[in-house]
Scaffold this motif. Structure first.
Motif, short mmCIF file in Angstrom:
data_model
loop_
_atom_site.label_atom_id
_atom_site.label_comp_id
_atom_site.label_asym_id
_atom_site.label_seq_id
_atom_site.Cartn_x
_atom_site.Cartn_y
_atom_site.Cartn_z
N ARG A 1 -7.24 5.72 -12.40
CA ARG A 1 -8.67 6.05 -12.30
C ARG A 1 -9.36 5.25 -11.19
O ARG A 1 -10.31 5.71 -10.58
N HIS A 2 -8.88 4.04 -10.95
CA HIS A 2 -9.52 3.17 -9.96
C HIS A 2 -8.83 3.22 -8.60
O HIS A 2 -9.45 2.87 -7.59
N LEU A 3 -7.60 3.66 -8.57
CA LEU A 3 -6.83 3.55 -7.33
C LEU A 3 -7.31 4.50 -6.24
O LEU A 3 -7.35 4.14 -5.07
N GLY A 4 -7.69 5.74 -6.66
CA GLY A 4 -8.11 6.71 -5.65
C GLY A 4 -9.25 6.22 -4.80
O GLY A 4 -9.22 6.32 -3.56
N GLY A 5 -10.27 5.64 -5.43
CA GLY A 5 -11.41 5.11 -4.69
C GLY A 5 -11.02 3.95 -3.80
O GLY A 5 -11.51 3.82 -2.67
N ALA A 6 -10.09 3.10 -4.29
CA ALA A 6 -9.66 1.95 -3.50
C ALA A 6 -8.90 2.40 -2.25
O ALA A 6 -9.12 1.87 -1.15
N LEU A 7 -8.03 3.39 -2.40
CA LEU A 7 -7.29 3.89 -1.25
C LEU A 7 -8.22 4.61 -0.27
O LEU A 7 -8.02 4.53 0.95
N THR B 1 0.83 -1.22 0.00
CA THR B 1 0.00 0.00 0.00
C THR B 1 0.86 1.26 0.00
O THR B 1 0.44 2.30 -0.53
N GLU B 2 2.05 1.18 0.56
CA GLU B 2 2.96 2.33 0.53
C GLU B 2 3.34 2.65 -0.91
O GLU B 2 3.32 3.82 -1.32
N ALA B 3 3.63 1.62 -1.69
CA ALA B 3 3.96 1.83 -3.10
C ALA B 3 2.76 2.39 -3.87
O ALA B 3 2.92 3.23 -4.77
N LEU B 4 1.56 1.93 -3.53
CA LEU B 4 0.36 2.46 -4.19
C LEU B 4 0.20 3.95 -3.91
O LEU B 4 -0.16 4.73 -4.81
N ARG B 5 0.45 4.36 -2.68
CA ARG B 5 0.34 5.79 -2.36
C ARG B 5 1.41 6.59 -3.08
O ARG B 5 1.17 7.71 -3.53
N TRP B 6 2.60 6.04 -3.20
CA TRP B 6 3.66 6.74 -3.92
C TRP B 6 3.30 6.85 -5.40
O TRP B 6 3.55 7.89 -6.03
N PHE B 7 2.74 5.77 -5.96
CA PHE B 7 2.30 5.83 -7.35
C PHE B 7 1.28 6.96 -7.53
O PHE B 7 1.36 7.73 -8.49
N GLN B 8 0.33 7.05 -6.62
CA GLN B 8 -0.70 8.08 -6.75
C GLN B 8 -0.09 9.48 -6.67
O GLN B 8 -0.48 10.39 -7.41
N MET B 9 0.87 9.67 -5.80
CA MET B 9 1.51 10.97 -5.67
C MET B 9 2.24 11.36 -6.96
O MET B 9 2.13 12.50 -7.44
N VAL B 10 2.97 10.42 -7.55
CA VAL B 10 3.69 10.71 -8.79
C VAL B 10 2.69 10.93 -9.93
O VAL B 10 2.85 11.83 -10.76
N ALA B 11 1.63 10.11 -9.96
CA ALA B 11 0.61 10.28 -11.00
C ALA B 11 -0.07 11.63 -10.90
O ALA B 11 -0.50 12.20 -11.91
N ASP B 12 -0.14 12.19 -9.68
CA ASP B 12 -0.76 13.49 -9.49
C ASP B 12 0.19 14.65 -9.70
O ASP B 12 -0.18 15.81 -9.48
#
Length: 307
Positions: free
Chosen positions: A66-72, A3-14
């Motif tokens: 597109r799907h990750l934000g809702g999942a997090l 989940t830490e990697a997922l949050r980092w992915f979201q930050m870079v994607a943003d």
């Protein structure tokens, strides 16, 4: 997945750089890059492509994002739920409310609740459009206080208090020595109204239609203090919810006069609503129970009587 990697992915994607993520998370830049690379392997496709000094989303990355934000968001809700079950006194209640209730009802309810639950936090959200319900399937709002009753099987609504609607006149008005008057008696005056996004404006239009009264809306205010100020300055007359005790948060002034409005519908019901299919977290459940108990015990503020 990490989940830490997922949050980092979201930050870079943003829009953040890997360096910025590493500095913010107090990690080394290589460790962030390796985590993103492992995420590519787990997803099964490259999520970023290099564009100069920045990383840009690939088609696969955009689809994943597109799907990750809702999942997090759901994950964070789940973690919060566990925390509140472990200690409901540290939860957060997200409360939406009609702006006109923010001067008397909201402080009363939160103040009385926090006297016994001091560590519960509140996320307060004043509604911009009072006709749109704040609670719903895609809303983060736990509870809503408003005069809007929505006939919807999924939205519960409990009446709390009936709030009288009164005429507000400037000092020196020809009817100022009266105790009550009809809307027709001020139909020739310039009138001050709230915007059409207000439930009070809708109620004014409904009374006018029923009584066959055509008002001259000379000024439009964004909120009740501004409306009261316009009337106090002699710019027109208005209708306004009652002044209240417990600090009488709607202030009295020698520059305005309150009259009872002679109309069978000169009131509005203030109620509490929530979304039935969504189970409230413990802190929100505690606050809902407090509101309903305070209502049943007669502990809510009451309208100030017209002398």
């Amino acid at each position: 997945m990490d989940t830490e990697a997922l949050r980092w992915f979201q930050m870079v994607a943003d829009g953040a750089t890997v360096t910025e993520v590493a500095e913010l998370e107090m990690k080394s830049q290589p460790s962030v890059s390796r985590a993103l690379a492992r995420l590519d392997d787990e997803v099964g496709a490259p999520l970023f492509r290099r564009s100069g000094r920045l990383l840009a989303l690939t088609h696969a990355g955009a689809a994943f994002h597109r799907h990750l934000g809702g999942a997090l968001h759901r994950l964070d809700d789940g973690l919060a739920a566990v925390q509140q079950i472990a200690d409901p006194e540290t939860g957060t209640v997200t409360l939406a409310f009609q702006p006109s209730l923010g001067t008397w009802l909201i402080p009363d309810l939160i103040g009385s609740f926090r006297s016994t639950h001091p560590r519960v936090r509140f996320d307060l959200r004043s509604k911009a459009d009072e006709h749109v319900p704040a609670v719903g399937p895609r809303s983060a709002v736990d509870l809503e206080l408003s005069t809007l009753r929505v006939d919807d099987a999924d939205r519960a609504w409990r009446p709390l208090v009936r709030e009288p609607i009164r005429l507000l006149l400037p000092s020196g008005h020809r009817l100022a020595d009266r105790r009550s008057a009809t809307l027709a008696e001020v139909a020739d005056d310039p009138f001050v109204s709230l915007r059409e996004t207000s439930v009070l404006r809708t109620q004014l239009d409904r009374i006018c239609a029923r009584e066959g009264v055509l008002l001259d809306i000379a000024f439009v205010a964004d909120d009740l203090p501004t409306l009261r100020g316009y009337v106090a300055s002699g710019l027109g007359t208005a209708i306004i919810p009652a002044r209240w005790d417990a600090g009488a948060i709607e202030p009295s002034s020698p520059r305005v006069h309150y009259l009872e409005l002679d109309d069978p519908e000169a009131y509005r019901n203030v109620g509490l609503s929530w979304f039935r299919p969504r189970r409230l977290l413990p802190a929100a459940e505690l606050f809902r129970a407090h509101i309903l108990a305070r209502t049943e015990s007669g502990g809510l503020p009451h309208p100030v009587a017209i002398p």
